[in-house]
Write a protein that holds these residues in place. Sequence first.
Motif, PDB file in Angstrom:
ATOM      1  N   LYS A 229      90.754  33.855   8.282  1.00  0.00           N
ATOM      2  CA  LYS A 229      90.443  35.337   8.409  1.00  0.00           C
ATOM      3  C   LYS A 229      89.966  35.868   7.031  1.00  0.00           C
ATOM      4  O   LYS A 229      90.734  35.572   6.049  1.00  0.00           O
ATOM      5  N   LEU A 230      88.797  36.457   7.134  1.00  0.00           N
ATOM      6  CA  LEU A 230      88.347  37.184   5.782  1.00  0.00           C
ATOM      7  C   LEU A 230      88.167  38.771   5.800  1.00  0.00           C
ATOM      8  O   LEU A 230      87.744  39.066   6.750  1.00  0.00           O
ATOM      9  N   GLY A 231      88.574  39.365   5.021  1.00  0.00           N
ATOM     10  CA  GLY A 231      88.342  40.639   4.707  1.00  0.00           C
ATOM     11  C   GLY A 231      89.496  41.803   5.136  1.00  0.00           C
ATOM     12  O   GLY A 231      89.079  42.917   5.437  1.00  0.00           O
ATOM     13  N   GLY A 232      90.508  40.910   5.522  1.00  0.00           N
ATOM     14  CA  GLY A 232      91.672  41.852   6.052  1.00  0.00           C
ATOM     15  C   GLY A 232      91.712  42.486   7.180  1.00  0.00           C
ATOM     16  O   GLY A 232      91.006  41.872   8.260  1.00  0.00           O
ATOM     17  N   LYS A 233      92.147  43.820   7.445  1.00  0.00           N
ATOM     18  CA  LYS A 233      91.977  44.535   8.712  1.00  0.00           C
ATOM     19  C   LYS A 233      91.082  45.591   8.772  1.00  0.00           C
ATOM     20  O   LYS A 233      91.222  46.319   9.760  1.00  0.00           O
ATOM     21  N   GLU A 234      90.630  46.102   7.670  1.00  0.00           N
ATOM     22  CA  GLU A 234      89.940  47.504   7.734  1.00  0.00           C
ATOM     23  C   GLU A 234      88.365  47.071   7.053  1.00  0.00           C
ATOM     24  O   GLU A 234      88.199  45.986   6.527  1.00  0.00           O
ATOM     25  N   GLY A 235      87.546  48.059   7.501  1.00  0.00           N
ATOM     26  CA  GLY A 235      85.944  47.883   7.056  1.00  0.00           C
ATOM     27  C   GLY A 235      85.553  46.619   7.649  1.00  0.00           C
ATOM     28  O   GLY A 235      85.891  46.299   8.868  1.00  0.00           O
ATOM     29  N   LEU A 236      84.594  45.743   7.172  1.00  0.00           N
ATOM     30  CA  LEU A 236      84.080  44.672   7.442  1.00  0.00           C
ATOM     31  C   LEU A 236      84.806  43.490   7.351  1.00  0.00           C
ATOM     32  O   LEU A 236      85.449  43.250   6.276  1.00  0.00           O
ATOM     33  N   HIS A 237      85.233  42.815   8.474  1.00  0.00           N
ATOM     34  CA  HIS A 237      86.082  41.477   8.422  1.00  0.00           C
ATOM     35  C   HIS A 237      85.792  40.521   9.442  1.00  0.00           C
ATOM     36  O   HIS A 237      84.996  41.016  10.601  1.00  0.00           O
ATOM     37  N   GLY A 238      86.042  39.477   9.499  1.00  0.00           N
ATOM     38  CA  GLY A 238      85.804  38.355  10.118  1.00  0.00           C
ATOM     39  C   GLY A 238      86.737  37.241  10.383  1.00  0.00           C
ATOM     40  O   GLY A 238      87.618  37.087   9.615  1.00  0.00           O
ATOM     41  N   SER A 239      86.460  36.220  11.230  1.00  0.00           N
ATOM     42  CA  SER A 239      87.148  35.114  11.410  1.00  0.00           C
ATOM     43  C   SER A 239      86.303  33.888  11.798  1.00  0.00           C
ATOM     44  O   SER A 239      85.349  33.970  12.633  1.00  0.00           O
ATOM     45  N   LEU A 240      86.635  32.527  11.242  1.00  0.00           N
ATOM     46  CA  LEU A 240      86.393  31.429  11.898  1.00  0.00           C
ATOM     47  C   LEU A 240      87.587  30.492  12.418  1.00  0.00           C
ATOM     48  O   LEU A 240      88.663  30.488  11.777  1.00  0.00           O
ATOM     49  N   ILE A 241      87.350  30.045  13.403  1.00  0.00           N
ATOM     50  CA  ILE A 241      88.624  29.401  14.290  1.00  0.00           C
ATOM     51  C   ILE A 241      87.939  28.288  14.948  1.00  0.00           C
ATOM     52  O   ILE A 241      87.199  28.062  15.740  1.00  0.00           O
ATOM     53  N   TRP A 242      89.169  27.234  14.779  1.00  0.00           N
ATOM     54  CA  TRP A 242      89.087  26.030  15.588  1.00  0.00           C
ATOM     55  C   TRP A 242      90.098  25.898  16.302  1.00  0.00           C
ATOM     56  O   TRP A 242      91.279  26.005  15.971  1.00  0.00           O
ATOM     57  N   LEU A 243      90.090  25.666  17.800  1.00  0.00           N
ATOM     58  CA  LEU A 243      91.224  25.545  18.678  1.00  0.00           C
ATOM     59  C   LEU A 243      90.846  24.494  19.478  1.00  0.00           C
ATOM     60  O   LEU A 243      89.957  23.997  20.021  1.00  0.00           O
ATOM     61  N   LYS A 244      92.012  23.424  19.669  1.00  0.00           N
ATOM     62  CA  LYS A 244      92.104  22.731  20.477  1.00  0.00           C
ATOM     63  C   LYS A 244      93.543  22.540  21.415  1.00  0.00           C
ATOM     64  O   LYS A 244      94.536  22.544  21.044  1.00  0.00           O
ATOM     65  N   SER A 245      93.179  22.891  22.707  1.00  0.00           N
ATOM     66  CA  SER A 245      94.191  22.894  23.633  1.00  0.00           C
ATOM     67  C   SER A 245      94.923  21.658  24.132  1.00  0.00           C
ATOM     68  O   SER A 245      94.241  20.637  24.151  1.00  0.00           O
ATOM     69  N   ASP A 246      96.114  21.609  24.066  1.00  0.00           N
ATOM     70  CA  ASP A 246      96.751  20.302  24.869  1.00  0.00           C
ATOM     71  C   ASP A 246      97.092  20.668  26.103  1.00  0.00           C
ATOM     72  O   ASP A 246      97.998  19.872  26.782  1.00  0.00           O
ATOM     73  N   ASN A 247      96.808  21.538  26.766  1.00  0.00           N
ATOM     74  CA  ASN A 247      97.057  22.123  28.365  1.00  0.00           C
ATOM     75  C   ASN A 247      96.138  21.472  29.186  1.00  0.00           C
ATOM     76  O   ASN A 247      95.073  21.556  29.191  1.00  0.00           O
ATOM     77  N   PRO A 248      96.664  20.507  29.934  1.00  0.00           N
ATOM     78  CA  PRO A 248      96.059  19.807  31.095  1.00  0.00           C
ATOM     79  C   PRO A 248      95.367  20.729  31.952  1.00  0.00           C
ATOM     80  O   PRO A 248      94.229  20.505  32.475  1.00  0.00           O
ATOM     81  N   GLY A 249      96.005  21.926  32.307  1.00  0.00           N
ATOM     82  CA  GLY A 249      95.590  23.026  33.130  1.00  0.00           C
ATOM     83  C   GLY A 249      94.216  23.668  32.695  1.00  0.00           C
ATOM     84  O   GLY A 249      93.540  24.179  33.535  1.00  0.00           O
ATOM     85  N   GLN A 250      93.828  23.442  31.237  1.00  0.00           N
ATOM     86  CA  GLN A 250      92.787  24.046  30.657  1.00  0.00           C
ATOM     87  C   GLN A 250      91.884  22.743  30.108  1.00  0.00           C
ATOM     88  O   GLN A 250      91.105  22.978  29.587  1.00  0.00           O
ATOM     89  N   SER A 251      91.954  21.633  31.087  1.00  0.00           N
ATOM     90  CA  SER A 251      91.273  20.491  30.676  1.00  0.00           C
ATOM     91  C   SER A 251      91.311  20.244  29.279  1.00  0.00           C
ATOM     92  O   SER A 251      90.386  19.521  28.690  1.00  0.00           O
ATOM     93  N   LYS A 252      92.407  20.487  28.362  1.00  0.00           N
ATOM     94  CA  LYS A 252      92.524  20.320  27.144  1.00  0.00           C
ATOM     95  C   LYS A 252      90.961  20.547  26.272  1.00  0.00           C
ATOM     96  O   LYS A 252      90.703  19.767  25.678  1.00  0.00           O
ATOM     97  N   THR A 253      90.791  21.939  26.530  1.00  0.00           N
ATOM     98  CA  THR A 253      89.516  22.292  25.744  1.00  0.00           C
ATOM     99  C   THR A 253      89.380  22.475  24.497  1.00  0.00           C
ATOM    100  O   THR A 253      90.550  22.900  23.966  1.00  0.00           O
ATOM    101  N   GLU A 254      88.438  22.132  23.640  1.00  0.00           N
ATOM    102  CA  GLU A 254      88.334  22.211  22.379  1.00  0.00           C
ATOM    103  C   GLU A 254      87.298  23.247  21.937  1.00  0.00           C
ATOM    104  O   GLU A 254      86.219  23.052  22.742  1.00  0.00           O
ATOM    105  N   LEU A 255      87.620  24.374  21.134  1.00  0.00           N
ATOM    106  CA  LEU A 255      86.291  25.344  21.001  1.00  0.00           C
ATOM    107  C   LEU A 255      86.347  25.645  19.423  1.00  0.00           C
ATOM    108  O   LEU A 255      87.269  25.542  18.571  1.00  0.00           O
ATOM    109  N   ALA A 256      85.099  26.175  19.112  1.00  0.00           N
ATOM    110  CA  ALA A 256      84.891  26.724  17.648  1.00  0.00           C
ATOM    111  C   ALA A 256      84.579  28.102  18.016  1.00  0.00           C
ATOM    112  O   ALA A 256      83.845  28.467  18.890  1.00  0.00           O
ATOM    113  N   VAL A 257      85.305  29.158  17.262  1.00  0.00           N
ATOM    114  CA  VAL A 257      85.153  30.410  17.482  1.00  0.00           C
ATOM    115  C   VAL A 257      84.824  31.208  16.438  1.00  0.00           C
ATOM    116  O   VAL A 257      85.211  30.799  15.277  1.00  0.00           O
TER     117      VAL A 257
END
Length: 409
Positions: A162-190
Amino acid sequence: MAWAILASGAHLWSTRNYVGDPEKEPGSMRWQEGYAKYGLNGTTDKIIAGSVYGGFSLLSSGTWGDGDAGAITAGNERRTDVEDAFLGWRSGDLLPALGKDGVDFSFGRQLVTVDGFLITDDGYNPGKAFNPIEGVRDGRFDRGGAFYLGQRLAFGNTAVLKLGGKEGLHGSLIWLKSDNPGQSKTELAVGTIDYTTAIGSIGSTYIHGLDVDEKYAFADRLERKGMNVYSIRGQGNAGIENADFAFEVARQEKRSGSQRAMFFDAGYTFTDVRWQPTVSYRYSRYSEGWDFLFQGGFRKRYQGEVASNYAGSVTSNMQINDVLLSVRPTEKLTLNAMAFDYHQLSRRNERDFAAREVDLFLDWMVTDNITLSPLIGLYKPEKWLGNGGGQSGSASTNTYMQFIVWATF
């Protein structure tokens, strides 16, 4: 470091079920759920630059009785497993140009939520009865019960910048890998970008599907690999004291074509009126092939107790209108009433999930550690299992009740 224990137990009852099994029509179902989450977390501020934080917890859960009314759990699920295991670093005042804690990096097994309704958590919690792949009843999707309480929220592996705190202009780069079979163990970039002021925020989310585990893929889950999702969203009071607004418009691009979803809600709290009533309205719409991804309630607001948990999909091929009325007789007691109208957009599907629902519930903080949450819901579908719907027995009104005890220590 601080120790924490979260626990809950629930008794649930439904006069109708949605299992699609003629041998169980039209029988009522009773079941119980429980979980306990216990662990420690903390933050160390006394380092050369910024602060280090982290947490570790275990979660034990189970379901008893008949299993839930939607044939997700069987009533014999039990499990204890690691829930949280993460570390992070915040920059503090080290980089003043980026604001307080302008850099926040964390990794490991943790809860990740993105503003809006695309990624709320990894809380979908199927049991041994969940059978989305024809002929498969081997328990491969089982996460240990407590489907309704659903507190296995953490993603199996993550990296969050996360960059920029919580005020003004801010954003994030996220990588997620689920280990949940009910979610087909989906992997995402956000990726997200937001601009936040005192009256609200406006932002955008981009999601790219990286992979799924084919062993657990069902329906259109294989399309998550390579899928792109774009959204514009906002929330805040728009400068109107005691008001609350939120919206999101999203588009999915996948192999089978484009899909769209959106929601808008508006609310107001009458702070000068006795019991401080809150009134809000929400409109949501999902195209026929919309993939709900890791969507939960809108800011933890369900799309109906029976409809969203047991009776059928409310996050594809559906238009929903709902209203909420909430009052607070005391600081520790909140009374709530919600009404829903579900309109199915296309009738080409095998099942018709059009319905109406009313839910009445309260939250009573008995002590600083114990909260009681009884609920009664009335769900009336247009059709039943015998003529194209999903409810057993008939299309008469299903009476649904639950009683939940929440404890924190």
